[in-house]
Design an enzyme around this catalytic site. Structure first.
Site, PDB file in Angstrom:
ATOM      1  N   HIS A  78      86.088  23.772  22.312  1.00 20.89           N
ATOM      2  CA  HIS A  78      85.446  23.723  20.996  1.00 20.89           C
ATOM      3  C   HIS A  78      86.249  24.453  19.928  1.00 20.89           C
ATOM      4  CE1 HIS A  78      83.709  27.741  22.120  1.00 20.89           C
ATOM      5  NE2 HIS A  78      83.766  27.926  20.815  1.00 20.89           N
ATOM      6  N   ASP A 108      84.217  22.657  28.293  1.00 16.88           N
ATOM      7  CA  ASP A 108      84.694  23.529  27.223  1.00 16.88           C
ATOM      8  C   ASP A 108      86.007  24.222  27.587  1.00 16.88           C
ATOM      9  OD1 ASP A 108      84.635  24.556  24.672  1.00 16.88           O
ATOM     10  OD2 ASP A 108      83.415  26.292  25.183  1.00 16.88           O
ATOM     11  N   SER A 186      85.929  33.130  21.646  1.00 19.10           N
ATOM     12  CA  SER A 186      85.953  31.849  22.351  1.00 19.10           C
ATOM     13  C   SER A 186      87.370  31.474  22.772  1.00 19.10           C
ATOM     14  CB  SER A 186      85.384  30.746  21.471  1.00 19.10           C
ATOM     15  OG  SER A 186      84.016  30.961  21.224  1.00 19.10           O
TER      16      SER A 186
END
Length: 346
Positions: A78, A108, A186
């Site tokens: 993402h 992901d 992330s």
């Protein structure tokens, strides 16, 4: 006669706890010095569709880790999936352009390739996530809120597996941790105490928007299977899987499909002529961008709700599927079904 020294138990336990605490802090400090130069900050630029029908440039930030001498970097899908421009910043401040070469959005995880190698670098070792147990201590490095090379420590709180409804094939596997994960973390690596990457930071569960002790990282073995050793090519499509009800509402001729909401410029999908949407609507609490293509099948596999996970199962189990350089798509466009071909160079 020998003298005897008596130490009361509470005092002894306090001294022992203090000593263990110092040792643990020293271990983490040493581990940080050992691995931090392999951790990178990922800077992205994306063109995002707004309600005003304007395409605006959005700048993003994430984290990643260098895993090979060939300039391969693991991160979260993402972070980079809709990026037109990706650059990687190393600990010494050197920035190098990169491109997305593989991506598995369902888990992901994504793999980047640097345009060239930096002057100074450290390659991280990927560990075996199957040997990790709940209760083990770990550290996570990344750039939360842009604060580069930040460290958080904690423990493996759990191991979560998500299986398909139809065959029980494991698609997603995550470590749950109490180590802090925030915006910018992330894609950052989770290290065990031996300095091996055992996970890639993915997402949090939060009611406030901040970290509340529930963070998740995709396991290293899943990353190896899908994008390091595997060949899940990045295509530049950002879409939404339609269920039966949404497919019926959008007059799709099958019970499903992949609604193409946007296509990254200069991606394989862009050169194949696949179109993204331009009108944002809300259906059953889902925010969708309509007006683009709806992909009905890939190389003959229908993308119905029932078949979609079986398609993923078939694709993964067929070792040659992702080695193909061409994928034929049937798409619904303006009420007509057309065929488009995506070509991959890598």
């Amino acid at each position: 006669m020998k003298s005897m020294i008596t130490i009361k138990l509470p005092i002894f336990l306090a001294v022992l706890s203090f000593t263990v605490g110092i040792a643990s802090a020293q271990d983490i400090a040493s581990l940080y010095k050992q691995v931090n130069s392999s951790v990178v900050t990922i800077l992205t630029e994306s063109r995002l569709f707004e309600d005003s029908h304007q395409m605006n440039i959005d700048e993003g930030i994430g984290s990643g880790v260098l895993i090979s001498e060939n300039g391969e970097i693991l991160t979260a899908a993402h972070v980079v999936n809709d990026a037109e421009k990706v650059s990687v910043k190393f600990i010494n401040g050197e920035e190098i352009p990169a491109k997305v070469i593989r991506s598995a959005p369902v888990a992901d995880i994504a793999l980047l390739k640097l345009s060239w190698m930096p002057k100074v670098y450290k390659v991280a070792k990927i560990g075996d996530s199957d040997t990790v147990s709940v209760g083990e201590q770990i550290i996570i490095l990344g750039a939360p809120y842009g604060l580069e090379q930040s460290l958080s420590s904690g423990y493996i709180s759990g191991k979560q597996k998500q299986k398909t409804r139809t065959s029980g094939f494991v698609i997603n596997e995550y470590f749950q941790t109490d180590a802090s994960i925030n915006q910018g973390n992330s894609g950052g690596p989770m290290f065990n105490m031996q300095g091996e990457v055992i996970g890639i930071s993915s997402y949090i569960i939060s009611e406030s928007g901040g970290f509340q002790g529930l963070g998740f990282a995709a396991t290293s073995n899943l990353a190896k299977k899908l994008v390091v050793d595997g060949n899940r090519r990045w295509n530049g499509i950002n879409g939404f899987i339609l269920d039966k009800e949404l497919a019926w509402m959008l007059n799709v001729p099958i019970n499903g499909g992949l609604l193409v909401e946007s296509v990254v410029r200069f991606s394989p999908a862009y050169f194949a002529g696949i179109k993204g949407g331009f009108e944002t609507i809300t259906i059953e609490d889902e925010h969708l961008i309509l007006g683009g293509d709806i992909i009905l099948s890939v190389n003959g596999f229908p993308l119905t709700q029932e078949a979609f996970e079986n398609v993923n199962n078939e694709m993964v189990n067929k070792s040659d599927f992702y080695k193909k350089k061409e994928f034929v798509l049937k798409v619904l466009r303006g009420g007509k079904v057309e065929e488009l071909t995506i070509n991959f160079k890598i």
